[in-house]
Design a protein around this motif. Structure first.
Motif, PDB file in Angstrom:
ATOM      1  N   ALA A  79      -3.048  -3.905  -5.852  1.00 21.86           N
ATOM      2  CA  ALA A  79      -3.116  -4.651  -4.340  1.00 21.86           C
ATOM      3  C   ALA A  79      -2.364  -3.518  -3.467  1.00 21.86           C
ATOM      4  CB  ALA A  79      -2.424  -5.886  -4.349  1.00 21.86           C
ATOM      5  N   ARG A  80      -0.979  -2.631  -3.249  1.00 18.67           N
ATOM      6  CA  ARG A  80      -1.261  -1.919  -1.904  1.00 18.67           C
ATOM      7  C   ARG A  80      -1.300  -0.739  -2.921  1.00 18.67           C
ATOM      8  NH1 ARG A  80       4.058  -4.997  -2.340  1.00 18.67           N
ATOM      9  NH2 ARG A  80       4.906  -2.945  -3.801  1.00 18.67           N
ATOM     10  N   HIS A  81      -2.464  -0.472  -3.166  1.00 18.80           N
ATOM     11  CA  HIS A  81      -2.862   0.664  -3.786  1.00 18.80           C
ATOM     12  C   HIS A  81      -1.841   1.878  -4.858  1.00 18.80           C
ATOM     13  CE1 HIS A  81      -6.966  -0.020  -2.363  1.00 18.80           C
ATOM     14  NE2 HIS A  81      -6.404  -1.202  -1.710  1.00 18.80           N
ATOM     15  N   GLU A  82      -0.550   1.080  -5.540  1.00 20.68           N
ATOM     16  CA  GLU A  82      -0.385   2.401  -6.001  1.00 20.68           C
ATOM     17  C   GLU A  82      -0.527   2.740  -7.101  1.00 20.68           C
ATOM     18  OE1 GLU A  82       3.991   0.773  -4.173  1.00 20.68           O
ATOM     19  OE2 GLU A  82       3.459   0.072  -6.247  1.00 20.68           O
ATOM     20  N   ALA A  83      -1.249   1.996  -7.391  1.00 19.18           N
ATOM     21  CA  ALA A  83      -2.552   2.471  -9.003  1.00 19.18           C
ATOM     22  C   ALA A  83      -3.712   1.954  -8.305  1.00 19.18           C
ATOM     23  CB  ALA A  83      -1.413   1.776  -9.968  1.00 19.18           C
ATOM     24  N   ASP A  84      -4.568   1.873  -9.765  1.00 18.09           N
ATOM     25  CA  ASP A  84      -5.945   1.967  -9.473  1.00 18.09           C
ATOM     26  C   ASP A  84      -6.138   1.272 -10.984  1.00 18.09           C
ATOM     27  OD1 ASP A  84      -6.698   3.734  -7.728  1.00 18.09           O
ATOM     28  OD2 ASP A  84      -6.070   5.514  -9.113  1.00 18.09           O
ATOM     29  N   ILE A  85      -5.559   1.047 -12.260  1.00 16.59           N
ATOM     30  CA  ILE A  85      -5.357  -0.141 -12.929  1.00 16.59           C
ATOM     31  C   ILE A  85      -4.391  -0.010 -13.746  1.00 16.59           C
ATOM     32  CG2 ILE A  85      -6.202   0.544 -15.514  1.00 16.59           C
ATOM     33  CD1 ILE A  85      -8.651   2.392 -14.358  1.00 16.59           C
ATOM     34  N   ALA A  86      -4.300  -1.456 -13.719  1.00 22.35           N
ATOM     35  CA  ALA A  86      -2.617  -1.915 -14.530  1.00 22.35           C
ATOM     36  C   ALA A  86      -2.816  -2.159 -16.055  1.00 22.35           C
ATOM     37  CB  ALA A  86      -1.976  -2.341 -14.157  1.00 22.35           C
ATOM     38  N   LEU A  87      -2.432  -2.026 -17.198  1.00 19.58           N
ATOM     39  CA  LEU A  87      -1.964  -2.798 -18.363  1.00 19.58           C
ATOM     40  C   LEU A  87      -0.540  -3.075 -18.430  1.00 19.58           C
ATOM     41  CD1 LEU A  87      -3.492   0.796 -20.432  1.00 19.58           C
ATOM     42  CD2 LEU A  87      -4.446  -1.325 -20.232  1.00 19.58           C
TER      43      LEU A  87
END
Length: 211
Positions: free
Chosen positions: A42-50
């Motif tokens: 949500a804070r754009h720290e990453a684009d994709i999470a697994l």
């Protein structure tokens, strides 16, 4: 392109399989973020999470890409010791891992057993099992290609965990994010058997002496 996941998944599964992705998409640069905390999409720290676990209350878009099952593993040298059949020496999680379901399950199921080594890192737990310290509970994919570990049977196993690929709601509208997410999902689909119980039977049946 930033992808966040756990260290075992990053080092033992994703990285060895990413070469075809780079060959097909040379314009995309990847950054793998491996942290104990949940990196915020949500804070754009990453684009994709697994991430492990079904995000039922999340506003993120997600799809399940794998089911992780577990087994107990130990080194042959450890299994040759006579006392291994009577009082298994366990490898487990430390006190900082209280939110990890497998940590709680291990401590409750083997209450009273001797834990000779503890770590918040499954990679370190695997190394300890390989060195002959004792028995480690590991996701099957971590030991799938490790000839120095043997699958053993303690008569109990924790529940499977679901692995989910998560995006921000607008992520699928970004071509590079969509292409990367699809490629990662395909990797898990292709090698789904790595995450399930191996076809080979456990080499040994050890008694759970915790009562």
């Amino acid at each position: 392109m930033r992808v966040t996941t756990s260290r075992p998944l990053a080092d033992l599964f994703l990285v060895p399989r990413l070469a075809p992705f780079y060959a097909a998409h040379p314009e995309i640069d990847l950054s793998l973020l491996v942290e104990n905390r949940n990196v915020s999409l949500a804070r754009h720290e990453a684009d994709i999470a697994l991430r492990l676990g079904n995000p039922k209350d999340s506003a993120l878009k997600g799809r399940r890409v794998a089911r992780l099952s577990f087994g107990f593993y130990a080194a042959p040298a450890y299994l040759k010791r006579a006392e291994a059949l009577k009082t298994p020496r366990m490898i487990g999680y430390d006190e900082t891992s209280e939110l990890v379901p497998e940590a709680t399950w291990l401590d409750q199921t083997f209450d009273g057993a001797r834990f000779v080594f503890r770590s918040n890192s499954q990679v370190s737990q695997t190394a300890a099992a390989r060195a002959g310290f004792g028995i480690a509970l590991l996701p099957h994919f971590m030991a799938a290609s490790d000839s120095s570990l043997r699958l053993i049977d303690l008569g109990v196993l924790p529940p499977e965990r679901e692995l989910w690929l998560l995006l921000r709601p607008d992520g699928s509208d970004v071509p590079r994010i969509r292409v990367t997410a699809d490629a990662l999902a395909d990797l898990f689909k292709r090698d789904a058997k790595l995450f399930t119980k191996p076809d080979t039977k456990p080499r040994s049946r050890l008694r759970n002496s915790s009562g």
